[in-house]
Design a protein around this motif. Structure first.
Motif, PDB file in Angstrom:
ATOM      1  N   MET A   1       0.826  -1.204   0.000  1.00 55.30           N
ATOM      2  CA  MET A   1       0.000   0.000   0.000  1.00 55.30           C
ATOM      3  C   MET A   1       0.861   1.255   0.000  1.00 55.30           C
ATOM      4  SD  MET A   1      -3.332  -0.305   2.290  1.00 55.30           S
ATOM      5  CE  MET A   1      -2.938  -1.973   2.747  1.00 55.30           C
ATOM      6  N   LYS A   2       0.483   2.203  -0.791  1.00 56.49           N
ATOM      7  CA  LYS A   2       1.320   3.403  -0.907  1.00 56.49           C
ATOM      8  C   LYS A   2       0.804   4.528  -0.015  1.00 56.49           C
ATOM      9  CE  LYS A   2       1.736   4.072  -5.437  1.00 56.49           C
ATOM     10  NZ  LYS A   2       1.845   4.819  -6.590  1.00 56.49           N
ATOM     11  N   ALA A   3       1.747   5.259   0.616  1.00 58.15           N
ATOM     12  CA  ALA A   3       1.340   6.443   1.368  1.00 58.15           C
ATOM     13  C   ALA A   3       1.006   7.543   0.374  1.00 58.15           C
ATOM     14  CB  ALA A   3       2.473   6.898   2.275  1.00 58.15           C
ATOM     15  N   SER A   4      -0.075   8.244   0.594  1.00 61.39           N
ATOM     16  CA  SER A   4      -0.427   9.304  -0.350  1.00 61.39           C
ATOM     17  C   SER A   4      -0.779  10.574   0.407  1.00 61.39           C
ATOM     18  CB  SER A   4      -1.626   8.879  -1.180  1.00 61.39           C
ATOM     19  OG  SER A   4      -2.783   9.031  -0.402  1.00 61.39           O
ATOM     20  N   SER A   5      -0.804  11.690  -0.317  1.00 63.11           N
ATOM     21  CA  SER A   5      -1.153  12.952   0.351  1.00 63.11           C
ATOM     22  C   SER A   5      -2.250  13.663  -0.406  1.00 63.11           C
ATOM     23  CB  SER A   5       0.080  13.834   0.466  1.00 63.11           C
ATOM     24  OG  SER A   5       0.921  13.278   1.412  1.00 63.11           O
ATOM     25  N   LYS A   6      -3.251  12.893  -0.846  1.00 64.66           N
ATOM     26  CA  LYS A   6      -4.384  13.426  -1.582  1.00 64.66           C
ATOM     27  C   LYS A   6      -5.035  14.583  -0.812  1.00 64.66           C
ATOM     28  CE  LYS A   6      -7.742  10.571  -1.556  1.00 64.66           C
ATOM     29  NZ  LYS A   6      -8.760   9.594  -1.631  1.00 64.66           N
ATOM     30  N   ILE A  71     -11.816  15.768   3.928  1.00 62.88           N
ATOM     31  CA  ILE A  71     -10.731  16.746   3.784  1.00 62.88           C
ATOM     32  C   ILE A  71      -9.713  16.666   4.913  1.00 62.88           C
ATOM     33  CG2 ILE A  71     -10.244  19.240   3.703  1.00 62.88           C
ATOM     34  CD1 ILE A  71     -12.829  19.481   2.036  1.00 62.88           C
ATOM     35  N   VAL A  72     -10.206  16.486   6.140  1.00 62.82           N
ATOM     36  CA  VAL A  72      -9.289  16.548   7.293  1.00 62.82           C
ATOM     37  C   VAL A  72      -8.644  15.191   7.603  1.00 62.82           C
ATOM     38  CG1 VAL A  72      -9.188  17.006   9.796  1.00 62.82           C
ATOM     39  CG2 VAL A  72     -10.535  18.482   8.316  1.00 62.82           C
ATOM     40  N   ALA A  73      -9.443  14.125   7.489  1.00 61.04           N
ATOM     41  CA  ALA A  73      -8.968  12.844   8.008  1.00 61.04           C
ATOM     42  C   ALA A  73      -8.519  11.835   6.956  1.00 61.04           C
ATOM     43  CB  ALA A  73     -10.059  12.223   8.878  1.00 61.04           C
ATOM     44  N   GLN A  74      -9.234  11.777   5.831  1.00 55.24           N
ATOM     45  CA  GLN A  74      -8.919  10.701   4.866  1.00 55.24           C
ATOM     46  C   GLN A  74      -7.442  10.689   4.429  1.00 55.24           C
ATOM     47  OE1 GLN A  74     -11.347   8.157   3.585  1.00 55.24           O
ATOM     48  NE2 GLN A  74      -9.327   7.283   3.224  1.00 55.24           N
ATOM     49  N   PRO A  75      -6.837  11.859   4.146  1.00 56.03           N
ATOM     50  CA  PRO A  75      -5.411  11.820   3.750  1.00 56.03           C
ATOM     51  C   PRO A  75      -4.509  11.237   4.846  1.00 56.03           C
ATOM     52  CG  PRO A  75      -6.372  13.969   3.270  1.00 56.03           C
ATOM     53  CD  PRO A  75      -7.372  13.235   4.089  1.00 56.03           C
ATOM     54  N   ILE A  76      -4.849  11.513   6.103  1.00 51.87           N
ATOM     55  CA  ILE A  76      -4.044  10.988   7.216  1.00 51.87           C
ATOM     56  C   ILE A  76      -4.252   9.477   7.316  1.00 51.87           C
ATOM     57  CG2 ILE A  76      -3.705  11.102   9.740  1.00 51.87           C
ATOM     58  CD1 ILE A  76      -3.014  13.775   8.761  1.00 51.87           C
ATOM     59  N   VAL A  77      -5.512   9.039   7.121  1.00 60.06           N
ATOM     60  CA  VAL A  77      -5.820   7.605   7.160  1.00 60.06           C
ATOM     61  C   VAL A  77      -5.073   6.884   6.029  1.00 60.06           C
ATOM     62  CG1 VAL A  77      -7.689   5.929   6.780  1.00 60.06           C
ATOM     63  CG2 VAL A  77      -8.027   7.839   8.352  1.00 60.06           C
ATOM     64  N   ASP A  78      -5.082   7.449   4.834  1.00 60.78           N
ATOM     65  CA  ASP A  78      -4.381   6.830   3.701  1.00 60.78           C
ATOM     66  C   ASP A  78      -2.893   6.663   4.016  1.00 60.78           C
ATOM     67  OD1 ASP A  78      -6.682   6.716   2.240  1.00 60.78           O
ATOM     68  OD2 ASP A  78      -6.275   8.510   1.047  1.00 60.78           O
ATOM     69  N   ASP A  79      -2.292   7.685   4.595  1.00 56.94           N
ATOM     70  CA  ASP A  79      -0.871   7.607   4.932  1.00 56.94           C
ATOM     71  C   ASP A  79      -0.607   6.596   6.047  1.00 56.94           C
ATOM     72  OD1 ASP A  79      -0.078   9.314   2.996  1.00 56.94           O
ATOM     73  OD2 ASP A  79       0.082  11.078   4.276  1.00 56.94           O
ATOM     74  N   PHE A  80      -1.510   6.528   7.009  1.00 61.06           N
ATOM     75  CA  PHE A  80      -1.396   5.542   8.103  1.00 61.06           C
ATOM     76  C   PHE A  80      -1.383   4.131   7.510  1.00 61.06           C
ATOM     77  CE2 PHE A  80      -4.253   2.860  10.873  1.00 61.06           C
ATOM     78  CZ  PHE A  80      -3.355   2.627  11.906  1.00 61.06           C
ATOM     79  N   LEU A  81      -2.250   3.895   6.519  1.00 56.78           N
ATOM     80  CA  LEU A  81      -2.298   2.578   5.875  1.00 56.78           C
ATOM     81  C   LEU A  81      -1.010   2.305   5.100  1.00 56.78           C
ATOM     82  CD1 LEU A  81      -6.005   2.730   4.686  1.00 56.78           C
ATOM     83  CD2 LEU A  81      -5.074   1.145   6.370  1.00 56.78           C
ATOM     84  N   GLY A  82      -0.341   3.363   4.695  1.00 59.03           N
ATOM     85  CA  GLY A  82       0.923   3.211   3.969  1.00 59.03           C
ATOM     86  C   GLY A  82       2.134   3.193   4.890  1.00 59.03           C
ATOM     87  N   GLY A  83       1.927   3.221   6.201  1.00 55.45           N
ATOM     88  CA  GLY A  83       3.054   3.069   7.132  1.00 55.45           C
ATOM     89  C   GLY A  83       3.529   4.360   7.783  1.00 55.45           C
ATOM     90  N   ILE A  84       2.737   5.437   7.670  1.00 52.18           N
ATOM     91  CA  ILE A  84       3.168   6.721   8.233  1.00 52.18           C
ATOM     92  C   ILE A  84       2.278   7.080   9.434  1.00 52.18           C
ATOM     93  CG2 ILE A  84       3.241   9.219   7.727  1.00 52.18           C
ATOM     94  CD1 ILE A  84       4.241   8.485   4.955  1.00 52.18           C
ATOM     95  N   ASN A  85       2.918   7.500  10.529  1.00 52.38           N
ATOM     96  CA  ASN A  85       2.154   7.870  11.727  1.00 52.38           C
ATOM     97  C   ASN A  85       1.255   9.065  11.443  1.00 52.38           C
ATOM     98  OD1 ASN A  85       3.568   5.948  13.149  1.00 52.38           O
ATOM     99  ND2 ASN A  85       5.086   7.402  13.904  1.00 52.38           N
ATOM    100  N   GLY A  86       0.118   9.101  12.132  1.00 47.65           N
ATOM    101  CA  GLY A  86      -0.799  10.236  11.929  1.00 47.65           C
ATOM    102  C   GLY A  86      -1.479  10.648  13.212  1.00 47.65           C
ATOM    103  N   THR A  87      -1.894  11.903  13.236  1.00 47.63           N
ATOM    104  CA  THR A  87      -2.678  12.413  14.368  1.00 47.63           C
ATOM    105  C   THR A  87      -3.736  13.365  13.836  1.00 47.63           C
ATOM    106  OG1 THR A  87      -0.805  12.303  15.885  1.00 47.63           O
ATOM    107  CG2 THR A  87      -2.575  13.794  16.508  1.00 47.63           C
ATOM    108  N   ILE A  88      -4.924  13.254  14.412  1.00 49.74           N
ATOM    109  CA  ILE A  88      -5.978  14.216  14.093  1.00 49.74           C
ATOM    110  C   ILE A  88      -6.468  14.739  15.422  1.00 49.74           C
ATOM    111  CG2 ILE A  88      -8.268  14.542  13.044  1.00 49.74           C
ATOM    112  CD1 ILE A  88      -7.504  11.862  11.444  1.00 49.74           C
ATOM    113  N   PHE A  89      -6.384  16.048  15.635  1.00 46.56           N
ATOM    114  CA  PHE A  89      -6.924  16.512  16.909  1.00 46.56           C
ATOM    115  C   PHE A  89      -7.833  17.712  16.791  1.00 46.56           C
ATOM    116  CE2 PHE A  89      -2.750  18.676  17.485  1.00 46.56           C
ATOM    117  CZ  PHE A  89      -3.124  19.899  18.028  1.00 46.56           C
TER     118      PHE A  89
END
Ligand SMILES: Nc1ncnc2c1ncn2[C@@H]1O[C@H](COP(=O)(O)OP(=O)(O)OP(=O)(O)O)[C@@H](O)[C@H]1O
Length: 353
Positions: A1-6, A71-89
Motif C-alpha cells: 500500500m502506498k502512502a499518499s497525500s491526496k 478533507i481533514v482525516a482521509q489523507p491521514i488515514v491513507d498515509d497511516f495505511l501506507g506506514g506513516i504515523n498520523g494524528t488528528i486533533f
C-alpha cells in the motif's frame, strides 16, 4: 500500500482547518463570523476591527461530517495505511463541537448515520481498505490492528479500556512514547473496534456545565497501531504505524461557566494543559531549540504529532455566537500558530528477503 497525500498540501506542515458549529441561540443572529470556504478564510468582526485568518480549510455551519472527514482525516488515514504515523486533533472552547466532530452526535451511531464523526469513519475506511487488500492477495498481504484508549484527567493518565479505569504511566524512551499499563486490544473488524471506542467513551469523565450539557472534563486519545506485512517479489515489507485521535477538553472562562468546586478545579487543570500546548506550538513555530514537551502529559503524549514523526491535522472548532468572540479569536490565533509547525513524517525502510 502506498502512502499518499491526496487533498493535503505536500510538505511537512500541519494541516489546519476551522469548523463553525451551528448557532445555539436563534435570536443571536448577528454572528461576528464570516466564512469564505472557497478561499479558506474566516473573518471575525469584533467591536471596531476585523481579523482575517487564512487556514488550509474553513467549514461553515452547514458543512457535513462526511465533507469534514474527506478533507481533514482521509489523507491521514491513507498515509497511516501506507506506514506513516498520523494524528488528528480537535481544539476549541467548551461546547464548540469537538466531540461532535471527532465522534459524532451520539456515542453509538449506525454506520449509515450522517452525523457519525471522524473516528468511526476512519475505522470504517481502515478496515475496508485493509480487507480489500488482504482478500486480493491473502498469501502475500497480512495485517494486524490494535487499539488503546486513554484520557488525561486532572493531570493523571487513565486507561479508558479497563473497567477499573486504572491510572497508567507515560515514559519517553528514545524516540518512543510508551503508555505503561494501558490495555491494548487486537481488533479484527469495524464492529470490534467501535465496541472498544464506545466502551471507552462511556468511561470518559464528563459533567453538565452551564456551557454544555455533556462537557468533557478530560483529554481523550484513541490510538490505533497497524502492522502490515507484504511480500512483493523478493522483498518483504513490514510496516508499523500509529494513528492518534485526540478530543481535547475545551478551554473555559470561569466568568462564563460560573463553575465551582470540582468543576472549577478540573477547568483550571484543563486550561493549564491547553495553555502549555499553545506554548509548545508557539515555540515550535519560532523554531526554538528546546521545546518543553515534558512539562505536561498532554504535550509529552503529542510529542511526535507536533514537530515529530507524524502527519497531523488540526481541526479547530468555533462557536458563532457573539458572546464567545474572545474565545473564538483565541482559538483562531492558536490555529494561526499551528500553521508554522513543521513535522518530519518518516516511512520505515523495506527489508529484503
Ligand atoms: N456541527 C454540529 N451540528 C449539530 N450540532 C452540533 C454541531 N456541533 C456541535 N453540536 C452540538 O453542540 C453541543 C456541544 O458540542 P460538543 O459536546 O461536541 O462540544 P465540545 O467542544 O466537545 O465541548 P466540551 O469541550 O465542553 O466537551 C452538543 O449538543 C452537540 O450535539
Amino acid at each position: 500500500m502506498k502512502a499518499s497525500s491526496k487533498k493535503m498540501p505536500k510538505g511537512e506542515n500541519l494541516f489546519i482547518a476551522a469548523k463553525v458549529r451551528p448557532c445555539s441561540d436563534k435570536k443571536n443572529l448577528r454572528s461576528p463570523l464570516i466564512t469564505d470556504s472557497e478561499n479558506s478564510i474566516i473573518t471575525v468582526k469584533s467591536t471596531n476591527k476585523e481579523q482575517r485568518f487564512h487556514l488550509n480549510n474553513v467549514f461553515d455551519e452547514n458543512a457535513t461530517q462526511e465533507k469534514v472527514y474527506d478533507i481533514v482525516a482521509q489523507p491521514i488515514v491513507d498515509d497511516f495505511l501506507g506506514g506513516i504515523n498520523g494524528t488528528i486533533f480537535a481544539y476549541g472552547q467548551t461546547g464548540s463541537g469537538k466531540t461532535y466532530t471527532m465522534n459524532g452526535n451520539k456515542i453509538s451511531e449506525t454506520s449509515d448515520s450522517p452525523t457519525r464523526g471522524i473516528i468511526p469513519r476512519s475505522i470504517e475506511s481502515i478496515f475496508e481498505i485493509l480487507n480489500v487488500q488482504s482478500k486480493k492477495d491473502p498469501r502475500s498481504f497480512t495485517f494486524s490492528v490494535k487499539c488503546r484508549f486513554i484520557e488525561i484527567y486532572n493531570d493523571t493518565l487513565y486507561d479508558l479500556l479497563q473497567t477499573n479505569n486504572a491510572a497508567i504511566k507515560i515514559l519517553a524512551s528514545g524516540e518512543q512514547i510508551l503508555t505503561v499499563g494501558a490495555a491494548e486490544f487486537v481488533v479484527t473488524s469495524v464492529e470490534e473496534c467501535l465496541l472498544h471506542l464506545r466502551n471507552g467513551w462511556k468511561n470518559r469523565k464528563t459533567a453538565e456545565t452551564s456551557m454544555n450539557r455533556e462537557s468533557s472534563r478530560s483529554h481523550a486519545i484513541f490510538m490505533l497501531t497497524l502492522v502490515t506485512e507484504e511480500i512483493k517479489g523478493t522483498f518483504f515489507n513490514r510496516r508499523t504505524s500509529c494513528l492518534n485521535f485526540v478530543d481535547l477538553a475545551g478551554s473555559e472562562r470561569q466568568k462564563q461557566t460560573k463553575n465551582t468546586g470540582e468543576l472549577l478545579k478540573e477547568g483550571a487543570c484543563i486550561n493549564q494543559d491547553l495553555s502549555h500546548l499553545a506554548t509548545v506550538i508557539r515555540d515550535l513555530g519560532d523554531a526554538k531549540k528546546y521545546i518543553p514537551y515534558r512539562d505536561r502529559f498532554l504535550t509529552l503524549l503529542l510529542r511526535d504529532s507536533l514537530g515529530g514523526n507524524s502527519r497531523t491535522s488540526v481541526i479547530v472548532t468555533v462557536h458563532p455566537n457573539r458572546e464567545f468572540v474572545g474565545d473564538t479569536l483565541s482559538t483562531l490565533n492558536f490555529a494561526e500558530n499551528c500553521k508554522k509547525v513543521k513535522n518530519k513524517a518518516k516511512l520505515k525502510k523495506i527489508n529484503r528477503l
